[in-house]
Write an enzyme that holds these catalytic residues in place. Sequence first.
Site, PDB file in Angstrom:
ATOM      1  N   CYS A 176      61.788  49.541  31.780  1.00 20.97           N
ATOM      2  CA  CYS A 176      61.015  50.804  31.572  1.00 20.97           C
ATOM      3  C   CYS A 176      59.315  50.644  31.886  1.00 20.97           C
ATOM      4  O   CYS A 176      58.549  49.923  31.420  1.00 20.97           O
ATOM      5  CB  CYS A 176      60.891  50.904  30.045  1.00 20.97           C
ATOM      6  N   CYS A 179      56.759  51.904  29.922  1.00 21.30           N
ATOM      7  CA  CYS A 179      56.529  51.113  28.591  1.00 21.30           C
ATOM      8  C   CYS A 179      55.602  49.943  28.945  1.00 21.30           C
ATOM      9  O   CYS A 179      54.569  49.707  28.597  1.00 21.30           O
ATOM     10  CB  CYS A 179      57.678  50.515  27.918  1.00 21.30           C
ATOM     11  N   ASP A 180      56.086  49.395  30.245  1.00 13.72           N
ATOM     12  CA  ASP A 180      55.429  47.957  30.437  1.00 13.72           C
ATOM     13  C   ASP A 180      54.558  47.870  31.504  1.00 13.72           C
ATOM     14  O   ASP A 180      53.638  46.892  31.804  1.00 13.72           O
ATOM     15  CB  ASP A 180      56.446  47.246  30.710  1.00 13.72           C
TER      16      ASP A 180
END
Length: 357
Positions: A176, A179-180
């Site tokens: 992701c 997300c990261d």
Amino acid sequence: MNSNVENVVIIGSGPAGWAAAIYTARANLKPLVIEGDPTSEKNRQQGTIPLGQLALTTEVENYPGWPSGHTREFLKSALGEDQQPYWVTANKPQPNHGINGPELMELMRQQAKNFGTRIVSKDVAKVDLSKQPFTMTTHDGQQVQAQTVIIATGARANYLGLTSEDNFKNRGVSACAVCDGALPRFRNKAIVVVGGGDSAVEEASYLTKFSSNVYLLVRKDKLRASKIMQQRAIENPKIELLWHTELEEVVGTDESGVTGAIVKNNKTGAAQELAVSGIFLAIGHTPNTNFLDGQLKLNEKGYVQWTTLARTYTSVEGIFAAGDVADDYYRQAITAAGTGCMAALDAERYLAHHGHI
Ligand code: NDP
């Protein structure tokens, strides 16, 4: 009404499940959440543990209300001096990060519990949606009946299944980018993205904002992504497309996490090690629908089909779906929570309409 029959059972415990629980609990429907089995090795391995995909990620910087960085400093900048909560002015110690995925999910879970949500920590093994009340059977044989069910079991990111990949999950291996990708470990470093679809191109493009350069590993000699996305990848000077190339092994150390990727050209057999700080898998997601055993209509990609525009209705009246199990497009925590709220309201209206409440 049979008192053993629940008003609403929510299956799944990501943001969609907890949002649905908070709303139905506040509506006095006494929801029961079947959150998944935290002790199941299969759940651990395939990334279907309770609290969903957010339980597998690190910082969450894009959930509104939870800024990254120092909470105290944020509140000082966002609120005037006279509006600050007591603990800012009382000089109490605060965590030096915003919120991470597991924390956010624990808070949602607690918020649902505070309104009286009951929780069963088991997997649903099978369901009978052919007649009302609907029946759920957990992995250890417990049966639960309900007038309405909210399916919120999410999806799991596909991984290649390499042992080295598993070893470095959350330490450089991710599925992701949103997300990261902005984490310090990836800043101004090279990164590998695996995949050739829209997600891979989107992730690669997104990651060029932070990284020095991105190697996009495509196993064929062409991208599956849409034309416009292909163009975007080809024209981006920070993306290097490596055709016919597959990830063989993730290289890293305990202290640093990922430091490299051994990749192989599947035509020539030539292998090389790329020095990278991160490896992002974008080889698709799989919705968690096996337990439904064909009883709900799925779309052509295997996700639960919402049957009515802007509603969470499914092909069976009284069954609602929320979050990633029914959404292969947005796949964000905030959108999952949003559809969880919608499913709760849809379930409440259904119960009222049928005279159950
Ligand atoms: P897709 O299924 O479209 O693509 C998956 C990609 O991963 C393919 O290129 C596939 O390769 C590759 N792949 C699969 N398994 C492996 C493996 N074991 N090793 C190496 N490569 C592998 O999934 P996406 O997540 O990209 O997209 C899902 C849907 O969401 C699509 O409909 C897409 O259009 C949509 N989407 C749209 C976006 C947008 O419009 N902005 C953004 C993101 C997604 P191969 O081609 O060789 O099979």
